[in-house]
Design a protein around this motif. Sequence first.
Motif, PDB file in Angstrom:
ATOM      1  N   PRO A   1       0.844  -1.331  -0.017  1.00 35.68           N
ATOM      2  CA  PRO A   1       0.141  -0.003   0.023  1.00 35.68           C
ATOM      3  C   PRO A   1       0.841   1.203   0.042  1.00 35.68           C
ATOM      4  O   PRO A   1       1.860   1.201   0.679  1.00 35.68           O
ATOM      5  CB  PRO A   1      -0.775  -0.153   1.204  1.00 35.68           C
ATOM      6  N   ARG A   2       0.538   2.111  -0.761  1.00 36.77           N
ATOM      7  CA  ARG A   2       1.414   3.379  -1.107  1.00 36.77           C
ATOM      8  C   ARG A   2       1.556   4.387   0.227  1.00 36.77           C
ATOM      9  O   ARG A   2       2.623   4.601   0.570  1.00 36.77           O
ATOM     10  CB  ARG A   2       0.958   4.228  -2.228  1.00 36.77           C
ATOM     11  N   HIS A   3       0.365   4.584   0.776  1.00 41.20           N
ATOM     12  CA  HIS A   3       0.349   5.287   2.073  1.00 41.20           C
ATOM     13  C   HIS A   3       1.203   4.711   3.247  1.00 41.20           C
ATOM     14  O   HIS A   3       2.015   5.483   3.840  1.00 41.20           O
ATOM     15  CB  HIS A   3      -1.002   5.486   2.415  1.00 41.20           C
ATOM     16  N   VAL A   4       1.042   3.300   3.284  1.00 37.82           N
ATOM     17  CA  VAL A   4       1.999   2.738   4.433  1.00 37.82           C
ATOM     18  C   VAL A   4       3.433   2.952   4.061  1.00 37.82           C
ATOM     19  O   VAL A   4       4.395   3.257   5.075  1.00 37.82           O
ATOM     20  CB  VAL A   4       1.601   1.286   4.549  1.00 37.82           C
ATOM     21  N   PHE A   5       3.601   2.645   2.691  1.00 42.14           N
ATOM     22  CA  PHE A   5       5.166   3.019   2.492  1.00 42.14           C
ATOM     23  C   PHE A   5       5.834   4.320   2.792  1.00 42.14           C
ATOM     24  O   PHE A   5       6.943   4.608   3.187  1.00 42.14           O
ATOM     25  CB  PHE A   5       5.288   2.455   0.888  1.00 42.14           C
ATOM     26  N   GLU A   6       4.919   5.296   2.251  1.00 43.76           N
ATOM     27  CA  GLU A   6       5.231   6.703   2.360  1.00 43.76           C
ATOM     28  C   GLU A   6       5.398   7.173   3.730  1.00 43.76           C
ATOM     29  O   GLU A   6       6.177   8.026   4.202  1.00 43.76           O
ATOM     30  CB  GLU A   6       4.411   7.700   1.386  1.00 43.76           C
ATOM     31  N   THR A   7       4.541   6.817   4.649  1.00 50.70           N
ATOM     32  CA  THR A   7       4.581   7.350   5.921  1.00 50.70           C
ATOM     33  C   THR A   7       5.984   6.713   6.769  1.00 50.70           C
ATOM     34  O   THR A   7       6.198   7.416   7.521  1.00 50.70           O
ATOM     35  CB  THR A   7       3.575   6.434   6.863  1.00 50.70           C
ATOM     36  N   SER A   8       6.704   5.753   6.057  1.00 49.77           N
ATOM     37  CA  SER A   8       7.930   5.324   6.694  1.00 49.77           C
ATOM     38  C   SER A   8       9.155   6.245   6.379  1.00 49.77           C
ATOM     39  O   SER A   8      10.210   6.025   6.750  1.00 49.77           O
ATOM     40  CB  SER A   8       8.428   3.765   6.186  1.00 49.77           C
ATOM     41  N   ASN A   9       8.791   7.171   5.519  1.00 49.60           N
ATOM     42  CA  ASN A   9       9.970   8.534   5.286  1.00 49.60           C
ATOM     43  C   ASN A   9      11.092   7.665   4.393  1.00 49.60           C
ATOM     44  O   ASN A   9      12.255   8.062   4.576  1.00 49.60           O
ATOM     45  CB  ASN A   9      10.339   9.063   6.293  1.00 49.60           C
ATOM     46  N   ALA A  10      10.861   6.620   3.654  1.00 51.44           N
ATOM     47  CA  ALA A  10      11.812   5.918   3.039  1.00 51.44           C
ATOM     48  C   ALA A  10      12.534   6.797   1.905  1.00 51.44           C
ATOM     49  O   ALA A  10      11.854   7.316   1.230  1.00 51.44           O
ATOM     50  CB  ALA A  10      11.193   4.544   2.545  1.00 51.44           C
ATOM     51  N   THR A  11      13.791   6.564   1.883  1.00 50.15           N
ATOM     52  CA  THR A  11      14.494   7.233   0.578  1.00 50.15           C
ATOM     53  C   THR A  11      14.485   6.130  -0.557  1.00 50.15           C
ATOM     54  O   THR A  11      14.921   5.149  -0.546  1.00 50.15           O
ATOM     55  CB  THR A  11      16.021   7.604   1.101  1.00 50.15           C
ATOM     56  N   VAL A  12      14.087   6.599  -1.755  1.00 45.80           N
ATOM     57  CA  VAL A  12      14.074   5.710  -2.733  1.00 45.80           C
ATOM     58  C   VAL A  12      14.602   6.337  -3.857  1.00 45.80           C
ATOM     59  O   VAL A  12      14.745   7.626  -3.941  1.00 45.80           O
ATOM     60  CB  VAL A  12      12.388   5.356  -3.046  1.00 45.80           C
ATOM     61  N   ASN A  13      14.863   5.582  -4.982  1.00 49.52           N
ATOM     62  CA  ASN A  13      15.290   6.074  -6.333  1.00 49.52           C
ATOM     63  C   ASN A  13      14.354   5.942  -7.270  1.00 49.52           C
ATOM     64  O   ASN A  13      13.770   4.947  -7.679  1.00 49.52           O
ATOM     65  CB  ASN A  13      16.565   5.215  -6.735  1.00 49.52           C
ATOM     66  N   ALA A  14      14.137   7.088  -7.840  1.00 51.55           N
ATOM     67  CA  ALA A  14      13.165   7.320  -8.852  1.00 51.55           C
ATOM     68  C   ALA A  14      13.926   7.682 -10.395  1.00 51.55           C
ATOM     69  O   ALA A  14      14.945   8.216 -10.399  1.00 51.55           O
ATOM     70  CB  ALA A  14      12.050   8.250  -8.591  1.00 51.55           C
TER      71      ALA A  14
END
Length: 394
Positions: free
Chosen positions: A202-215
């Motif tokens: 789930p996107r919201h669960v992922f984003e709330t972890s403040n993860a640093t990702v490569n786009a």
Amino acid sequence: MQIRELIISSFRSLISNKRRSILTMIGIIIGIASVITILALGDGARLAMLKNLQADSGGQQSTQITFSPNNSDVKISGFNNEDLARIRSNPKVAKVTVQSDDHGILSSEGTINGKSLSSLVYLATSANDNKILAGRGIKDSDISIDRPVALVNKSIAKKGYRTIRNALNSGIEINGTTYTIIGVIDNNATRGEFYNYDVVVPRHVFETSNATVNANTLKLTFISGTDISKTTNDIKDQLNQMGSQHSSGSYDFYDTAAMLKGVTMVIKGITYFIVAVASISLFIAGIGVMNMMYIAVSERTQEIGIRMAVGASQKQILWQFLIEAVMLTLSGGMIGYLAGLGIAMGISAFLPFKASVSISTFLLAFGTSTIVGLVFGILPAKTASNKNLIDILR
């Protein structure tokens, strides 16, 4: 005296002094074994590094091109289908995959059952049951209450838990957040034609972890034999000239091949330095061979005299003792070669890479042993051939 007779005579002379011959060979065995062990482990480490850094799990070479927008506050997808189709038409490119936040697919690090992984994560904003092989898909209710659930592809499930069944209801950690695996999906799950993914959360669960990702990263996989540095640079230049977002940012390629060349040169240099140090034992062993041959010449003065009396020439006497020295060192070299291989293979069983054995290592052992025998056996052989028959008879 024919060459065959010289070889037979030399072999018999060595066999008649087994203990002395074996003790003399030990130095050659240790020297060659040390050199072969170091070379095999050094080459194994270098090849493993090249394979891990420049190839995917299937052994194919790959590189990455990233898009960096001029305005970092604006989210822009650097690659569209037209860009990807143009790149895909390149005969040297075997596969093209994209990870882009605009398509909800990002590159993330994580672990599954203690094993690290790097995966493409699809951030779902609605129910997803695409290509389910086992378990269930993500439901709208999972999205609405921010339930930390995940779908993983078959390869990741087997990597962590050996079977799909074991993976269900087990855990996977993505960028610091642990998710419960509720379903297993096909390895070829995609969004559209090019956007592959390995995990769904789930996107919201992922984003709330403040993860640093490569786009905005484009991964290129090439056919065997391609000059990946040149080809990737050509594609990068093409994107900077006519890519869909060339006016809104820049496309960059970090050439790992150039870096790897430097690293491999350092590894080779260290390996050869250690080999040079180990080769000192070969020099010492050569001195031992020379000493043994001088003793053999001294002990066999009467034999030399008899051979000369029945017509043996100085050249034949010289070759007999020289062949003895070469046979001694060559036998030790071959035993040392086999011992070195065994030691290298045994050590590599406890290392994350396998020792590498090539024909060049065999030729090195064979050539070095022969040279040591010739160099350190020539003086005693000359001494034997220069003896005077009259002095011997006295």
